[in-house]
Design a protein around this motif. Structure first.
Motif, PDB file in Angstrom:
ATOM      1  N   TYR A 100       0.850  -1.180   0.000  1.00  0.00           N
ATOM      2  CA  TYR A 100       0.000   0.000   0.000  1.00  0.00           C
ATOM      3  C   TYR A 100       0.892   1.239   0.000  1.00  0.00           C
ATOM      4  O   TYR A 100       2.006   1.220   0.538  1.00  0.00           O
ATOM      5  CB  TYR A 100      -0.906   0.045   1.237  1.00  0.00           C
ATOM      6  CG  TYR A 100      -2.158  -0.806   1.130  1.00  0.00           C
ATOM      7  CD1 TYR A 100      -2.117  -2.166   1.428  1.00  0.00           C
ATOM      8  CD2 TYR A 100      -3.368  -0.246   0.736  1.00  0.00           C
ATOM      9  CE1 TYR A 100      -3.272  -2.944   1.328  1.00  0.00           C
ATOM     10  CE2 TYR A 100      -4.523  -1.020   0.636  1.00  0.00           C
ATOM     11  CZ  TYR A 100      -4.457  -2.362   0.933  1.00  0.00           C
ATOM     12  OH  TYR A 100      -5.599  -3.136   0.833  1.00  0.00           O
ATOM     13  N   PHE A 149      -1.395 -13.179  -4.619  1.00  0.00           N
ATOM     14  CA  PHE A 149      -2.089 -14.275  -3.951  1.00  0.00           C
ATOM     15  C   PHE A 149      -1.508 -15.612  -4.401  1.00  0.00           C
ATOM     16  O   PHE A 149      -1.275 -16.487  -3.577  1.00  0.00           O
ATOM     17  CB  PHE A 149      -3.591 -14.248  -4.257  1.00  0.00           C
ATOM     18  CG  PHE A 149      -4.271 -12.978  -3.844  1.00  0.00           C
ATOM     19  CD1 PHE A 149      -5.347 -12.487  -4.548  1.00  0.00           C
ATOM     20  CD2 PHE A 149      -3.821 -12.263  -2.745  1.00  0.00           C
ATOM     21  CE1 PHE A 149      -5.972 -11.303  -4.162  1.00  0.00           C
ATOM     22  CE2 PHE A 149      -4.434 -11.084  -2.351  1.00  0.00           C
ATOM     23  CZ  PHE A 149      -5.517 -10.611  -3.065  1.00  0.00           C
ATOM     24  N   ASP A 180     -14.033  -3.480   2.290  1.00  0.00           N
ATOM     25  CA  ASP A 180     -13.807  -4.392   1.180  1.00  0.00           C
ATOM     26  C   ASP A 180     -15.075  -5.170   0.928  1.00  0.00           C
ATOM     27  O   ASP A 180     -16.038  -5.069   1.683  1.00  0.00           O
ATOM     28  CB  ASP A 180     -12.584  -5.290   1.403  1.00  0.00           C
ATOM     29  CG  ASP A 180     -12.736  -6.273   2.531  1.00  0.00           C
ATOM     30  OD1 ASP A 180     -11.787  -6.424   3.327  1.00  0.00           O
ATOM     31  OD2 ASP A 180     -13.813  -6.922   2.644  1.00  0.00           O
ATOM     32  N   SER A 181     -15.063  -5.968  -0.121  1.00  0.00           N
ATOM     33  CA  SER A 181     -16.326  -6.584  -0.541  1.00  0.00           C
ATOM     34  C   SER A 181     -16.885  -7.523   0.510  1.00  0.00           C
ATOM     35  O   SER A 181     -18.081  -7.756   0.566  1.00  0.00           O
ATOM     36  CB  SER A 181     -16.136  -7.318  -1.866  1.00  0.00           C
ATOM     37  OG  SER A 181     -15.320  -8.460  -1.677  1.00  0.00           O
ATOM     38  N   TYR A 215      -7.744 -14.509   2.898  1.00  0.00           N
ATOM     39  CA  TYR A 215      -8.106 -13.111   2.639  1.00  0.00           C
ATOM     40  C   TYR A 215      -7.376 -12.605   1.412  1.00  0.00           C
ATOM     41  O   TYR A 215      -6.161 -12.505   1.391  1.00  0.00           O
ATOM     42  CB  TYR A 215      -7.753 -12.262   3.866  1.00  0.00           C
ATOM     43  CG  TYR A 215      -8.164 -10.834   3.714  1.00  0.00           C
ATOM     44  CD1 TYR A 215      -7.215  -9.833   3.545  1.00  0.00           C
ATOM     45  CD2 TYR A 215      -9.499 -10.470   3.722  1.00  0.00           C
ATOM     46  CE1 TYR A 215      -7.591  -8.514   3.386  1.00  0.00           C
ATOM     47  CE2 TYR A 215      -9.886  -9.158   3.564  1.00  0.00           C
ATOM     48  CZ  TYR A 215      -8.930  -8.182   3.398  1.00  0.00           C
ATOM     49  OH  TYR A 215      -9.304  -6.882   3.248  1.00  0.00           O
ATOM     50  N   GLN A 216      -8.141 -12.275   0.360  1.00  0.00           N
ATOM     51  CA  GLN A 216      -7.536 -11.831  -0.889  1.00  0.00           C
ATOM     52  C   GLN A 216      -8.224 -10.570  -1.397  1.00  0.00           C
ATOM     53  O   GLN A 216      -8.327 -10.345  -2.584  1.00  0.00           O
ATOM     54  CB  GLN A 216      -7.613 -12.942  -1.944  1.00  0.00           C
ATOM     55  CG  GLN A 216      -6.854 -14.200  -1.535  1.00  0.00           C
ATOM     56  CD  GLN A 216      -6.848 -15.266  -2.609  1.00  0.00           C
ATOM     57  OE1 GLN A 216      -7.671 -15.246  -3.513  1.00  0.00           O
ATOM     58  NE2 GLN A 216      -5.913 -16.195  -2.516  1.00  0.00           N
ATOM     59  N   GLU A 217      -8.667  -9.753  -0.478  1.00  0.00           N
ATOM     60  CA  GLU A 217      -9.419  -8.562  -0.854  1.00  0.00           C
ATOM     61  C   GLU A 217      -8.528  -7.338  -0.920  1.00  0.00           C
ATOM     62  O   GLU A 217      -7.454  -7.294  -0.331  1.00  0.00           O
ATOM     63  CB  GLU A 217     -10.497  -8.308   0.209  1.00  0.00           C
ATOM     64  CG  GLU A 217     -11.341  -9.519   0.526  1.00  0.00           C
ATOM     65  CD  GLU A 217     -12.706  -9.447  -0.094  1.00  0.00           C
ATOM     66  OE1 GLU A 217     -12.924  -8.571  -0.938  1.00  0.00           O
ATOM     67  OE2 GLU A 217     -13.554 -10.263   0.271  1.00  0.00           O
ATOM     68  N   THR A 218      -9.002  -6.328  -1.611  1.00  0.00           N
ATOM     69  CA  THR A 218      -8.386  -5.004  -1.586  1.00  0.00           C
ATOM     70  C   THR A 218      -9.189  -4.144  -0.628  1.00  0.00           C
ATOM     71  O   THR A 218     -10.409  -4.036  -0.774  1.00  0.00           O
ATOM     72  CB  THR A 218      -8.416  -4.371  -2.979  1.00  0.00           C
ATOM     73  OG1 THR A 218      -7.658  -5.160  -3.873  1.00  0.00           O
ATOM     74  CG2 THR A 218      -7.848  -2.952  -2.930  1.00  0.00           C
ATOM     75  N   GLN A 219      -8.515  -3.557   0.336  1.00  0.00           N
ATOM     76  CA  GLN A 219      -9.196  -2.630   1.227  1.00  0.00           C
ATOM     77  C   GLN A 219      -9.127  -1.225   0.634  1.00  0.00           C
ATOM     78  O   GLN A 219      -8.064  -0.777   0.200  1.00  0.00           O
ATOM     79  CB  GLN A 219      -8.558  -2.645   2.616  1.00  0.00           C
ATOM     80  CG  GLN A 219      -8.846  -3.947   3.357  1.00  0.00           C
ATOM     81  CD  GLN A 219      -8.396  -3.931   4.790  1.00  0.00           C
ATOM     82  OE1 GLN A 219      -8.193  -2.875   5.411  1.00  0.00           O
ATOM     83  NE2 GLN A 219      -8.239  -5.112   5.365  1.00  0.00           N
TER      84      GLN A 219
END
Lengths: 113, 117
Positions: free
Chosen positions: A36, A51, B94-95, B102-106
């Protein structure tokens, strides 16, 4: 306990120099990895994430990162930095099925024009 | 629209005051987060709501009280804060759909800069 270390706390570069920011994590299992960025006065935003699959991932603004499993590393690179890349960079890791990110302490990058 | 909004942008409060921070997103996200960030430090997770239910509380003192009135809104109620609570308070979402790793974008909001006197 899981941890993330970013080796360089402060980096100063001139424009057009190449950048590599180190990130190492301590966890033996499957991990999901994130970089980030926080530009001055702006909100945190995702640069890139890994991932699975190709260990070389490309992100926004010309950044890329390479996941090296044997070294527990996920270093961020950019071939030629610009003044606008001046920002705080955070590496983060998720190593479980919860929604918690483990964050590195950050690297403050200053690019001189 | 990938925007998380937070109000107010700045807040100054005394140690005896009660105030609230507000966060809103219209991305249809079902997970929302409160973080605390000190200058030049990484965000520290405080709370996570998943489908409007509190799923993670990182042992935050009771003077911070989160609330998720609906899937788009997240509040943080503040009461009897201490000067060391002065910080940037970030909201993220996130979604909320990944049930496994956990493979999300915040997506982060701009934050509320809080000063406790």
């Amino acid at each position: 306990a899981q941890s993330v270390s970013q080796h360089n706390h402060h980096v100063i570069l001139s424009e057009a120099a190449s950048l590599e920011l180190g990130c190492n994590y301590s966890y033996g299992g499957t991990v999901n990895l994130f970089w980030y960025v926080q530009y001055p006065g702006q909100h945190l935003q995702l640069l890139l994430k890994y991932f699975s699959g190709d260990p070389l991932v490309k992100g926004i603004k010309g950044f890329e990162a390479e996941f090296i499993k044997s070294k527990f590393s996920f270093n961020l690179r950019k071939p030629s930095v610009q003044w606008s890349d001046t920002a705080e960079y955070f590496c983060a890791v998720n190593a479980g099925n919860n929604r918690k990110l483990i964050w590195g302490l950050g690297t403050s990058l200053a690019v001189n024009p | 629209d990938t925007e998380v909004t937070q109000t107010p942008k700045h807040l100054v409060m005394g140690m005896t005051n009660k105030k609230s921070l507000k966060c809103e997103q219209h991305m249809g996200h079902r997970a929302m987060y409160w973080y605390k960030q000190k200058a030049k430090k990484p965000p520290e997770l405080m709370f996570v709501y998943s489908y409007e239910k509190l799923s993670i509380n990182e042992s935050v003192p009771s003077r911070f009280s989160p609330e998720c009135p609906n899937s788009s809104l997240l509040n943080l109620h503040l009461h009897a804060l201490q000067p060391e609570d002065s910080a940037l308070y970030l909201c993220a979402s996130d979604s909320g759909t990944s049930g496994g790793p956990y493979q999300e974008t915040q997506y982060f909001g701009p934050g509320t800069r809080l000063l406790v006197l």
